[in-house]
Design a protein around this motif. Structure first.
Motif, PDB file in Angstrom:
ATOM      1  N   GLU A  27       0.972  -1.212  -0.028  1.00 12.15           N
ATOM      2  CA  GLU A  27       0.042  -0.012   0.056  1.00 12.15           C
ATOM      3  C   GLU A  27       0.847   1.202   0.006  1.00 12.15           C
ATOM      4  O   GLU A  27       1.908   1.393   0.725  1.00 12.15           O
ATOM      5  N   ARG A  28       0.693   2.250  -1.040  1.00 16.34           N
ATOM      6  CA  ARG A  28       1.046   3.467  -0.868  1.00 16.34           C
ATOM      7  C   ARG A  28       0.005   4.524  -1.009  1.00 16.34           C
ATOM      8  O   ARG A  28      -0.720   4.771  -1.895  1.00 16.34           O
ATOM      9  N   CYS A  29      -0.012   5.592   0.031  1.00 15.34           N
ATOM     10  CA  CYS A  29      -0.826   6.484   0.165  1.00 15.34           C
ATOM     11  C   CYS A  29      -0.293   8.116  -0.021  1.00 15.34           C
ATOM     12  O   CYS A  29       0.722   8.134   0.061  1.00 15.34           O
ATOM     13  N   LYS A  49       0.063   4.732   6.062  1.00 13.26           N
ATOM     14  CA  LYS A  49      -0.356   3.203   5.716  1.00 13.26           C
ATOM     15  C   LYS A  49      -1.719   3.082   6.578  1.00 13.26           C
ATOM     16  O   LYS A  49      -1.999   2.620   7.510  1.00 13.26           O
ATOM     17  N   CYS A  75      -4.964   5.814  -1.820  1.00 16.76           N
ATOM     18  CA  CYS A  75      -4.181   4.609  -1.682  1.00 16.76           C
ATOM     19  C   CYS A  75      -4.092   3.823  -2.838  1.00 16.76           C
ATOM     20  O   CYS A  75      -5.024   3.742  -3.522  1.00 16.76           O
ATOM     21  N   ARG A  77      -3.006   0.444  -3.986  1.00 16.11           N
ATOM     22  CA  ARG A  77      -3.118  -0.963  -3.535  1.00 16.11           C
ATOM     23  C   ARG A  77      -3.072  -2.045  -4.732  1.00 16.11           C
ATOM     24  O   ARG A  77      -3.450  -1.899  -5.946  1.00 16.11           O
ATOM     25  N   ASP A  86     -11.434   0.055   6.567  1.00 13.57           N
ATOM     26  CA  ASP A  86     -11.329   1.516   5.794  1.00 13.57           C
ATOM     27  C   ASP A  86     -12.559   2.490   5.890  1.00 13.57           C
ATOM     28  O   ASP A  86     -12.114   3.808   5.771  1.00 13.57           O
TER      29      ASP A  86
END
Length: 105
Positions: A27-29, A49, A75, A77, A86
């Motif tokens: 995951e990159r937000c 995260k 995000c 994913r 979430d």
């Protein structure tokens, strides 16, 4: 040596973009704010995260160092299927956008 059943489960999880813990991997937000001219500004945050932060006890809160006036989170994913917690991001007053490697939302 790992048992064949363990390897099979790991392969299935990997095929569905899940880590061995059952959480989406990689995951990159980013946070989304508004510039002075009203245009949105997306700022990546390494410490953000969502899956980890929403799994903790208590209400979701942005990590230290987040810009002021955050309106939404984006995000990236392995899957756009929402993670179990979430909804806590929405309860905190933020819009949550999910995208995958193919830019599907």
């Amino acid at each position: 040596m790992k048992r064949p059943a363990t390897l099979a489960v790991a392969a299935v999880l990997a095929a569905h973009g899940l880590a061995a813990s059952g959480e989406p991997a990689g995951e990159r937000c980013s946070v989304i704010t508004r510039q002075d001219n009203g245009a949105p500004k997306t700022t990546p945050m390494d410490g953000l995260k969502v899956i980890e932060l929403t799994a903790r006890e208590g209400a979701f809160a942005l990590p230290r160092g987040a810009p002021k006036d955050v309106q939404a989170l984006l995000c990236k994913r392995q899957t756009v299927v929402p993670a179990p917690h979430d909804y806590e991001v929405l309860q905190a007053g933020f819009t949550l956008y999910l995208t995958d490697e193919l830019a599907r939302m």
